[in-house]
Design an enzyme around this catalytic site. Structure first.
Site, PDB file in Angstrom:
ATOM      1  N   HIS A   1      89.306 -10.511  53.781  1.00 37.43           N
ATOM      2  CA  HIS A   1      90.344  -9.691  54.202  1.00 37.43           C
ATOM      3  C   HIS A   1      90.064  -8.553  55.151  1.00 37.43           C
ATOM      4  O   HIS A   1      90.573  -7.521  55.073  1.00 37.43           O
ATOM      5  CB  HIS A   1      91.015  -9.391  52.735  1.00 37.43           C
ATOM      6  CG  HIS A   1      92.573  -8.727  52.988  1.00 37.43           C
ATOM      7  ND1 HIS A   1      93.377  -9.681  53.768  1.00 37.43           N
ATOM      8  CD2 HIS A   1      93.011  -7.723  52.372  1.00 37.43           C
ATOM      9  CE1 HIS A   1      94.597  -8.855  53.730  1.00 37.43           C
ATOM     10  NE2 HIS A   1      94.375  -7.918  52.840  1.00 37.43           N
TER      11      HIS A   1
ATOM     12  N   HIS B   1      90.061  -3.219  56.189  1.00 33.05           N
ATOM     13  CA  HIS B   1      91.539  -3.199  55.909  1.00 33.05           C
ATOM     14  C   HIS B   1      92.282  -2.403  57.080  1.00 33.05           C
ATOM     15  O   HIS B   1      93.180  -1.756  56.714  1.00 33.05           O
ATOM     16  CB  HIS B   1      91.965  -2.996  54.589  1.00 33.05           C
ATOM     17  CG  HIS B   1      93.247  -3.432  54.160  1.00 33.05           C
ATOM     18  ND1 HIS B   1      94.469  -2.889  54.716  1.00 33.05           N
ATOM     19  CD2 HIS B   1      93.613  -4.544  53.533  1.00 33.05           C
ATOM     20  CE1 HIS B   1      95.551  -3.859  54.128  1.00 33.05           C
ATOM     21  NE2 HIS B   1      94.858  -4.695  53.249  1.00 33.05           N
TER      22      HIS B   1
ATOM     23  N   HIS C   1      99.977  -8.666  45.021  1.00 42.07           N
ATOM     24  CA  HIS C   1      98.795  -7.604  45.072  1.00 42.07           C
ATOM     25  C   HIS C   1      98.748  -7.178  43.824  1.00 42.07           C
ATOM     26  O   HIS C   1      99.606  -6.311  43.026  1.00 42.07           O
ATOM     27  CB  HIS C   1      99.412  -6.236  45.821  1.00 42.07           C
ATOM     28  CG  HIS C   1      99.705  -6.711  47.356  1.00 42.07           C
ATOM     29  ND1 HIS C   1     100.554  -7.324  47.767  1.00 42.07           N
ATOM     30  CD2 HIS C   1      98.459  -6.529  48.431  1.00 42.07           C
ATOM     31  CE1 HIS C   1     100.296  -7.609  49.291  1.00 42.07           C
ATOM     32  NE2 HIS C   1      99.236  -6.889  49.392  1.00 42.07           N
TER      33      HIS C   1
ATOM     34  N   ASP D   1      95.716 -10.153  47.330  1.00 41.03           N
ATOM     35  CA  ASP D   1      95.004  -9.329  48.533  1.00 41.03           C
ATOM     36  C   ASP D   1      94.279  -7.979  48.038  1.00 41.03           C
ATOM     37  O   ASP D   1      94.901  -7.465  47.142  1.00 41.03           O
ATOM     38  CB  ASP D   1      96.245  -9.107  49.511  1.00 41.03           C
ATOM     39  CG  ASP D   1      96.361 -10.373  50.536  1.00 41.03           C
ATOM     40  OD1 ASP D   1      95.757 -11.358  50.060  1.00 41.03           O
ATOM     41  OD2 ASP D   1      96.932 -10.151  51.541  1.00 41.03           O
ATOM     42  N   ASP D   2      93.314  -7.867  48.563  1.00 42.23           N
ATOM     43  CA  ASP D   2      92.634  -6.484  48.409  1.00 42.23           C
ATOM     44  C   ASP D   2      91.802  -6.461  47.214  1.00 42.23           C
ATOM     45  O   ASP D   2      91.728  -7.728  46.542  1.00 42.23           O
ATOM     46  CB  ASP D   2      93.636  -5.272  48.429  1.00 42.23           C
ATOM     47  CG  ASP D   2      94.623  -5.426  49.339  1.00 42.23           C
ATOM     48  OD1 ASP D   2      94.377  -5.704  50.697  1.00 42.23           O
ATOM     49  OD2 ASP D   2      95.994  -4.755  49.369  1.00 42.23           O
TER      50      ASP D   2
HETATM   51 ZN   LIG Z   1      95.629  -6.307  52.240  1.00 45.86          ZN
END
Ligand SMILES: [Zn+2]
Length: 231
Positions: free
Chosen positions: A99, A103, A195, A49-50
């Site tokens: 995503h 955020h 992550h 993610d991210d």
């Molecule tokens: Zn995230």
């Protein structure tokens, strides 16, 4: 007074229920959600993610080394800042997912805000060269009314996860514990969340151990879209 007490209790109960719904890994009020895939075959998906951030190159090098595919749920904002990294992810054969753009916590947001967050990010994912179906993952897994309804109306799938080693403070800072947690909790069809885009050296270190460990158990790594075909 008794009547007000009951009313207050009712309101509190609704708030608590909605709070649980908003953070559920396996349920949302509208549309299609996957936290894992129902299959007996030893297939799993590794998801990040991210980002993308300047960490991307080193993550891609590790995955190239391991000859494994992953799915990157990126934010539009970071993809706009690191468009080259986004293109590299696609060129290496990995999957890009949405995503949101900024955020934010996608609870109690308007339809227009939700639409912009999702559509802007999808456009940037297309600009990066990704051609497959764009799957969606909510920031921090939070969703309530408008977001799932928008996703349903636009035929998008929500992808959650069922293995999340970093959610435990006593595990997150130790690559060996992260790996152990993943190896213990992964089942056929699991979706693993890590992550690795910010300063998380232990998570980065764990990638190699996780992939090798699960391969030893007979698992193969798929992108999330590939994994969904086993459902
Ligand atoms: Zn995230």
């Amino acid at each position: 007074m008794k009547k007000y007490g009951l009313r207050l209790f009712g309101i509190l109960l609704v708030v608590v229920v909605l709070w649980h719904v908003s953070r559920s890994r396996t349920f949302q009020l509208f549309g299609t959600l996957y936290a894992r895939v129902n299959t007996a075959q030893k297939v799993v998906a590794l998801t990040f993610d991210d980002g993308p951030t300047s960490q991307t190159d080193s993550i891609l090098a590790i995955l190239r080394d391991l000859d494994s595919k992953a799915t990157f749920f990126v934010t539009g904002k970071e993809l706009a800042m690191h468009s080259l990294e986004g293109q590299k992810i696609v060129l290496a054969g990995h999957q890009l997912g949405n995503h949101t753009y900024s955020h934010s916590r996608m609870v109690l947001k308007t339809w227009d805000y939700t639409r912009r967050e999702i559509e802007k990010t999808d456009s940037l994912i297309r600009l990066a060269g990704y051609r497959g179906e764009i799957l969606f993952r909510p920031p921090n897994g939070k969703k309530l009314f408008v977001l799932p309804y928008y996703l349903q109306q636009t035929n998008r799938k929500t992808i959650m996860w069922d293995v999340e080693p970093e959610s435990y403070a006593n595990i997150a800072n130790d690559s060996k514990k992260i790996t152990q947690n993943v190896l213990e909790n992964t089942k056929p069809g699991s979706i693993i969340l890590l992550h690795v885009m910010y300063d998380r050296p232990e998570s980065v270190k764990a990638i190699r151990q996780i992939v090798n460990g699960l391969k030893q158990q007979g698992y193969t790594f798929k992108t999330v879209s590939e994994l969904l075909r086993y459902h």
